[in-house]
Design a protein around this motif. Structure first.
Motif, PDB file in Angstrom:
ATOM      1  N   VAL A 458      14.414 -36.753   9.472  1.00 55.91           N
ATOM      2  CA  VAL A 458      13.866 -36.768  10.836  1.00 55.91           C
ATOM      3  C   VAL A 458      14.412 -35.582  11.618  1.00 55.91           C
ATOM      4  O   VAL A 458      13.700 -34.935  12.386  1.00 55.91           O
ATOM      5  CB  VAL A 458      14.210 -38.096  11.560  1.00 55.91           C
ATOM      6  N   ALA A 459      15.706 -35.288  11.409  1.00 53.80           N
ATOM      7  CA  ALA A 459      16.341 -34.152  12.090  1.00 53.80           C
ATOM      8  C   ALA A 459      15.682 -32.833  11.690  1.00 53.80           C
ATOM      9  O   ALA A 459      15.464 -31.952  12.545  1.00 53.80           O
ATOM     10  CB  ALA A 459      17.828 -34.115  11.758  1.00 53.80           C
ATOM     11  N   MET A 460      15.345 -32.696  10.413  1.00 53.10           N
ATOM     12  CA  MET A 460      14.688 -31.470   9.950  1.00 53.10           C
ATOM     13  C   MET A 460      13.292 -31.342  10.556  1.00 53.10           C
ATOM     14  O   MET A 460      12.874 -30.257  10.973  1.00 53.10           O
ATOM     15  CB  MET A 460      14.589 -31.467   8.420  1.00 53.10           C
ATOM     16  N   VAL A 461      12.567 -32.471  10.611  1.00 56.93           N
ATOM     17  CA  VAL A 461      11.222 -32.468  11.213  1.00 56.93           C
ATOM     18  C   VAL A 461      11.297 -32.101  12.691  1.00 56.93           C
ATOM     19  O   VAL A 461      10.420 -31.424  13.234  1.00 56.93           O
ATOM     20  CB  VAL A 461      10.544 -33.846  11.024  1.00 56.93           C
ATOM     21  N   ALA A 462      12.368 -32.529  13.354  1.00 55.44           N
ATOM     22  CA  ALA A 462      12.536 -32.242  14.788  1.00 55.44           C
ATOM     23  C   ALA A 462      12.968 -30.808  15.040  1.00 55.44           C
ATOM     24  O   ALA A 462      12.777 -30.299  16.153  1.00 55.44           O
ATOM     25  CB  ALA A 462      13.555 -33.208  15.395  1.00 55.44           C
ATOM     26  N   MET A 463      13.557 -30.146  14.038  1.00 54.69           N
ATOM     27  CA  MET A 463      14.115 -28.807  14.268  1.00 54.69           C
ATOM     28  C   MET A 463      13.110 -27.668  14.069  1.00 54.69           C
ATOM     29  O   MET A 463      12.997 -26.774  14.910  1.00 54.69           O
ATOM     30  CB  MET A 463      15.300 -28.576  13.331  1.00 54.69           C
ATOM     31  N   THR A 464      12.378 -27.682  12.974  1.00 55.43           N
ATOM     32  CA  THR A 464      11.545 -26.517  12.635  1.00 55.43           C
ATOM     33  C   THR A 464      10.452 -26.187  13.664  1.00 55.43           C
ATOM     34  O   THR A 464      10.164 -25.000  13.881  1.00 55.43           O
ATOM     35  CB  THR A 464      10.912 -26.689  11.238  1.00 55.43           C
ATOM     36  N   PRO A 465       9.818 -27.183  14.331  1.00 55.68           N
ATOM     37  CA  PRO A 465       8.833 -26.809  15.359  1.00 55.68           C
ATOM     38  C   PRO A 465       9.426 -26.011  16.525  1.00 55.68           C
ATOM     39  O   PRO A 465       8.703 -25.272  17.197  1.00 55.68           O
ATOM     40  CB  PRO A 465       8.306 -28.171  15.858  1.00 55.68           C
ATOM     41  N   LEU A 466      10.736 -26.141  16.751  1.00 54.52           N
ATOM     42  CA  LEU A 466      11.371 -25.354  17.811  1.00 54.52           C
ATOM     43  C   LEU A 466      11.199 -23.868  17.549  1.00 54.52           C
ATOM     44  O   LEU A 466      11.027 -23.067  18.480  1.00 54.52           O
ATOM     45  CB  LEU A 466      12.886 -25.652  17.890  1.00 54.52           C
ATOM     46  N   VAL A 467      11.224 -23.514  16.273  1.00 52.32           N
ATOM     47  CA  VAL A 467      11.072 -22.105  15.889  1.00 52.32           C
ATOM     48  C   VAL A 467       9.598 -21.715  15.850  1.00 52.32           C
ATOM     49  O   VAL A 467       9.200 -20.699  16.431  1.00 52.32           O
ATOM     50  CB  VAL A 467      11.736 -21.843  14.509  1.00 52.32           C
ATOM     51  N   THR A 468       8.755 -22.526  15.195  1.00 49.90           N
ATOM     52  CA  THR A 468       7.350 -22.129  15.008  1.00 49.90           C
ATOM     53  C   THR A 468       6.572 -22.082  16.332  1.00 49.90           C
ATOM     54  O   THR A 468       5.746 -21.201  16.531  1.00 49.90           O
ATOM     55  CB  THR A 468       6.633 -23.081  14.030  1.00 49.90           C
ATOM     56  N   ILE A 469       6.857 -23.020  17.260  1.00 50.48           N
ATOM     57  CA  ILE A 469       6.155 -23.006  18.550  1.00 50.48           C
ATOM     58  C   ILE A 469       6.571 -21.790  19.378  1.00 50.48           C
ATOM     59  O   ILE A 469       5.745 -21.162  20.054  1.00 50.48           O
ATOM     60  CB  ILE A 469       6.436 -24.305  19.347  1.00 50.48           C
ATOM     61  N   GLN A 470       7.855 -21.421  19.309  1.00 49.36           N
ATOM     62  CA  GLN A 470       8.305 -20.235  20.051  1.00 49.36           C
ATOM     63  C   GLN A 470       7.768 -18.944  19.431  1.00 49.36           C
ATOM     64  O   GLN A 470       7.512 -17.972  20.139  1.00 49.36           O
ATOM     65  CB  GLN A 470       9.837 -20.207  20.125  1.00 49.36           C
ATOM     66  N   ILE A 471       7.592 -18.955  18.108  1.00 56.87           N
ATOM     67  CA  ILE A 471       6.943 -17.801  17.462  1.00 56.87           C
ATOM     68  C   ILE A 471       5.505 -17.681  17.959  1.00 56.87           C
ATOM     69  O   ILE A 471       5.003 -16.578  18.205  1.00 56.87           O
ATOM     70  CB  ILE A 471       7.001 -17.925  15.921  1.00 56.87           C
ATOM     71  N   LEU A 472       4.833 -18.833  18.137  1.00 62.71           N
ATOM     72  CA  LEU A 472       3.490 -18.835  18.734  1.00 62.71           C
ATOM     73  C   LEU A 472       3.535 -18.202  20.127  1.00 62.71           C
ATOM     74  O   LEU A 472       2.662 -17.393  20.473  1.00 62.71           O
ATOM     75  CB  LEU A 472       2.961 -20.269  18.820  1.00 62.71           C
ATOM     76  N   GLY A 473       4.545 -18.559  20.916  1.00 58.82           N
ATOM     77  CA  GLY A 473       4.703 -17.969  22.251  1.00 58.82           C
ATOM     78  C   GLY A 473       4.928 -16.480  22.201  1.00 58.82           C
ATOM     79  O   GLY A 473       4.395 -15.721  23.023  1.00 58.82           O
ATOM     80  N   LEU A 474       5.722 -16.038  21.197  1.00 54.88           N
ATOM     81  CA  LEU A 474       5.989 -14.605  21.027  1.00 54.88           C
ATOM     82  C   LEU A 474       4.710 -13.870  20.679  1.00 54.88           C
ATOM     83  O   LEU A 474       4.423 -12.779  21.215  1.00 54.88           O
ATOM     84  CB  LEU A 474       7.024 -14.438  19.911  1.00 54.88           C
ATOM     85  N   MET A 475       3.897 -14.455  19.795  1.00 55.60           N
ATOM     86  CA  MET A 475       2.626 -13.838  19.400  1.00 55.60           C
ATOM     87  C   MET A 475       1.654 -13.766  20.584  1.00 55.60           C
ATOM     88  O   MET A 475       0.972 -12.758  20.780  1.00 55.60           O
ATOM     89  CB  MET A 475       2.004 -14.633  18.255  1.00 55.60           C
ATOM     90  N   MET A 476       1.624 -14.832  21.402  1.00 57.03           N
ATOM     91  CA  MET A 476       0.742 -14.844  22.570  1.00 57.03           C
ATOM     92  C   MET A 476       1.165 -13.809  23.601  1.00 57.03           C
ATOM     93  O   MET A 476       0.332 -13.160  24.220  1.00 57.03           O
ATOM     94  CB  MET A 476       0.720 -16.244  23.199  1.00 57.03           C
ATOM     95  N   ARG A 477       2.482 -13.645  23.767  1.00 57.51           N
ATOM     96  CA  ARG A 477       2.984 -12.632  24.712  1.00 57.51           C
ATOM     97  C   ARG A 477       2.591 -11.232  24.255  1.00 57.51           C
ATOM     98  O   ARG A 477       2.139 -10.412  25.051  1.00 57.51           O
ATOM     99  CB  ARG A 477       4.509 -12.744  24.827  1.00 57.51           C
ATOM    100  N   ARG A 478       2.763 -10.955  22.947  1.00 52.18           N
ATOM    101  CA  ARG A 478       2.402  -9.630  22.430  1.00 52.18           C
ATOM    102  C   ARG A 478       0.898  -9.374  22.535  1.00 52.18           C
ATOM    103  O   ARG A 478       0.457  -8.264  22.860  1.00 52.18           O
ATOM    104  CB  ARG A 478       2.847  -9.511  20.961  1.00 52.18           C
ATOM    105  N   LYS A 479       0.120 -10.435  22.262  1.00 53.81           N
ATOM    106  CA  LYS A 479      -1.344 -10.307  22.360  1.00 53.81           C
ATOM    107  C   LYS A 479      -1.760 -10.016  23.801  1.00 53.81           C
ATOM    108  O   LYS A 479      -2.626  -9.168  24.063  1.00 53.81           O
ATOM    109  CB  LYS A 479      -2.008 -11.590  21.878  1.00 53.81           C
ATOM    110  N   LYS A 480      -1.115 -10.698  24.737  1.00 59.57           N
ATOM    111  CA  LYS A 480      -1.406 -10.504  26.159  1.00 59.57           C
ATOM    112  C   LYS A 480      -1.069  -9.086  26.590  1.00 59.57           C
ATOM    113  O   LYS A 480      -1.814  -8.433  27.327  1.00 59.57           O
ATOM    114  CB  LYS A 480      -0.610 -11.518  26.988  1.00 59.57           C
ATOM    115  N   ARG A 481       0.085  -8.589  26.116  1.00 59.20           N
ATOM    116  CA  ARG A 481       0.489  -7.218  26.445  1.00 59.20           C
ATOM    117  C   ARG A 481      -0.481  -6.195  25.856  1.00 59.20           C
ATOM    118  O   ARG A 481      -0.806  -5.192  26.494  1.00 59.20           O
ATOM    119  CB  ARG A 481       1.909  -6.951  25.926  1.00 59.20           C
ATOM    120  N   ALA A 482      -0.930  -6.472  24.607  1.00 67.03           N
ATOM    121  CA  ALA A 482      -1.872  -5.553  23.951  1.00 67.03           C
ATOM    122  C   ALA A 482      -3.193  -5.497  24.718  1.00 67.03           C
ATOM    123  O   ALA A 482      -3.770  -4.418  24.918  1.00 67.03           O
ATOM    124  CB  ALA A 482      -2.114  -5.986  22.514  1.00 67.03           C
ATOM    125  N   VAL A 483      -3.672  -6.674  25.178  1.00 70.62           N
ATOM    126  CA  VAL A 483      -4.914  -6.736  25.966  1.00 70.62           C
ATOM    127  C   VAL A 483      -4.747  -5.998  27.287  1.00 70.62           C
ATOM    128  O   VAL A 483      -5.626  -5.238  27.708  1.00 70.62           O
ATOM    129  CB  VAL A 483      -5.320  -8.209  26.219  1.00 70.62           C
TER     130      VAL A 483
END
Length: 501
Positions: A458-483
């Protein structure tokens, strides 16, 4: 009826992939007894109908209730009353959380009520910290950094067998009852209190997940369990379809009692709040009561389905995969199951809708769900690797949380709150009743230490989305800057053309 059909169709599309995976495994590498597969199929049907009723009920009752109480709390000028009420809310909704009861039943050596009350105190205390954060505008990432440092320091002084249970308890507290209520509470507080409503709307679930970890780690230091021996899982013997029906009917009253005990304190709190404040109008009160009835029916069907139908299937598949000569297949199979099973978590759909609404569609529920699926898929792969090798969970949790906290300095603030909330949301009843038995079955088959190697999933399931969702945020920020850069270049070119003319 139209809305209910929509919700049931949503639930069907979420549960169908994991049902197909289990069925495919049962006719290939892990042949399953006919009784177990029948339990699973009927459990899946109850799961779909239950999720449909629950989702509709949460929209009608839990979310308006939480939002209204949050608004009323911030309007009050008596801060001591606010803190006490916030603690009471956290305590009550945590005791009401069915996921916590499921975990408590599976943890040996600690009486269920001691573990449940300890975890509830931790959630209540950290909801108070959340209220302080919103009131005084404290940056979420600094609070997360401070408290996770405390968590890992305490972990080194706690019993080894308590570490995995402590991190697991932080995940299961944020389940189908807690998430809609607490998220709506946070949104209500944020919108009434300050101008950073979008950023502060998220983070209550994140901080609420830390409280149980700290509380259980302290319990591990102060409490000395007696007779902490693990009791192996007992498979139900089923021969006919009549036995399947009897099994579900025999277990149904148990979940009626559990859900009744879970929702009763919340309803009492709501009526007490309404009597004092008269915040909700008559129509809203009726709608909330009808929604609570839907939630009640949905949770009974859902919990009965996952506990009676999914738990034996998960345990059996784990045992059979681990017994294979090529048991390394546990890792890829675990990753595939993890990728699809998160879609069947009812609280995930609540979070996705809240994110889409608060961000006015800027953060799509589709992108959120995909990021969560990837994160949970990775976490299941790591969890199965731990079962096979016995590697300590700390070798994954420390670098995982370090990476997540480091990413918080590079992504928009709202994504940090969403990511840490999503970690708790992803680890709901499907994790406690299917994935944990999957790991337990595999661990027993391999002769490993269930408390050390299976717990922690359960701890592992709770941990990994912290990284993947923030990577999504990083990608959205870069996409926004590129636009933005492209638009600026187009503007400059257009200006130069006009100037030339």
């Amino acid at each position: 009826m139209t809305k209910l059909k929509e919700k049931i169709n949503e639930a069907l599309s979420s549960v169908l992939p994991i049902t197909c995976i289990v069925f495919l495994l049962s006719i290939t590498i892990t042949p399953m007894p006919i009784g177990t597969i029948l339990l699973f199929v009927l459990g899946a049907v109850l799961l779909v109908v239950g999720m449909g009723f629950f989702s509709l009920g949460a929209d009608m009752s839990m979310m308006p209730m939480g939002d209204g109480i949050g608004n009323a709390l911030v309007s009050s000028k008596k801060k001591l009353v606010m803190f006490l009420v916030t603690f009471a809310i956290g305590f009550i909704v945590t005791i009401a959380e069915p996921d916590l009861t499921v975990l408590a039943h599976q943890v040996p050596g600690i009486p269920d009520q001691i573990l449940i009350w300890t975890v509830a105190c931790g959630v209540g205390l950290f909801l108070m910290f959340s209220w302080i954060r919103i009131t005084f505008g404290v940056d979420l990432k600094y609070m997360l950094i401070f408290f996770y440092i405390v968590v890992f320091i305490l972990a080194f002084f706690s019993m080894d067998s308590f570490m995995a249970v402590a991190f697991d308890s932080g995940g299961v507290t944020t389940g189908p009852i807690t998430v809609p209520f607490i998220m709506a509470l946070g949104i209500g507080m944020a919108h009434m209190r300050n101008s950073h409503a979008e950023e502060d709307s998220f983070g209550l679930v994140a901080l609420g997940s830390i409280g149980p970890i700290l509380a259980v780690l302290l319990l591990g230091i102060l409490y000395h369990p007696k007779g902490a021996s693990y009791t192996p899982f007992q498979m139900v013997h089923i021969e006919t379809t009549k036995d399947v029906a009897k099994t579900f009917l025999a277990e149904m009253p148990r979940y009626v009692r559990e859900v009744s005990k879970a929702l009763f304190p919340i309803l009492c709190f709501f009526f007490f709040f309404q009597m004092i404040t008269r915040y909700f109008k008559k129509k809203s009160v009726i709608k909330i009561l009808v929604g609570t009835l839907y939630t009640y029916m949905g949770l009974i069907l859902f919990l009965c389905g996952v506990n009676v139908g999914f738990m034996p299937a998960g345990y059996f598949i784990g045992s059979e995969l681990a017994a294979l000569s090529y048991n390394w297949v546990l890792v890829p199979v675990g990753m595939v199951i993890g990728f699809y099973i998160v879609k069947a978590e009812p609280a995930v759909h609540v979070l996705n809708r809240q994110v889409e609404e608060v961000s006015s569609g800027a953060i799509s529920s589709k992108g959120m769900l995909y990021s969560l699926s990837v994160g949970v898929g990775i976490s299941l792969g790591i969890a199965m690797l731990r079962v096979l090798t016995g590697i300590s969970i700390m070798y994954f949790l420390i670098p995982g949380y370090f990476t997540a906290l480091l990413l918080s300095f590079f992504v928009p603030k709202v994504f940090t709150g969403i990511a840490f909330d999503s970690g708790g949301v992803a680890s709901g009843p499907m994790t406690a009743t299917f994935l944990l038995p999957l790991a337990m079955g595999a661990c027993e088959s391999l002769g490993g230490d269930v408390m050390m190697d299976a717990f922690g999933i359960v701890a592992m399931v709770a941990m990994t989305p912290l990284v993947t969702i923030q990577i999504l945020g990083l990608m959205m920020r870069r996409k926004k800057r590129a636009v933005s850069s492209a638009q600026e270049e187009d503007g400059i070119l257009a200006f130069e053309e006009v100037s030339d003319e």
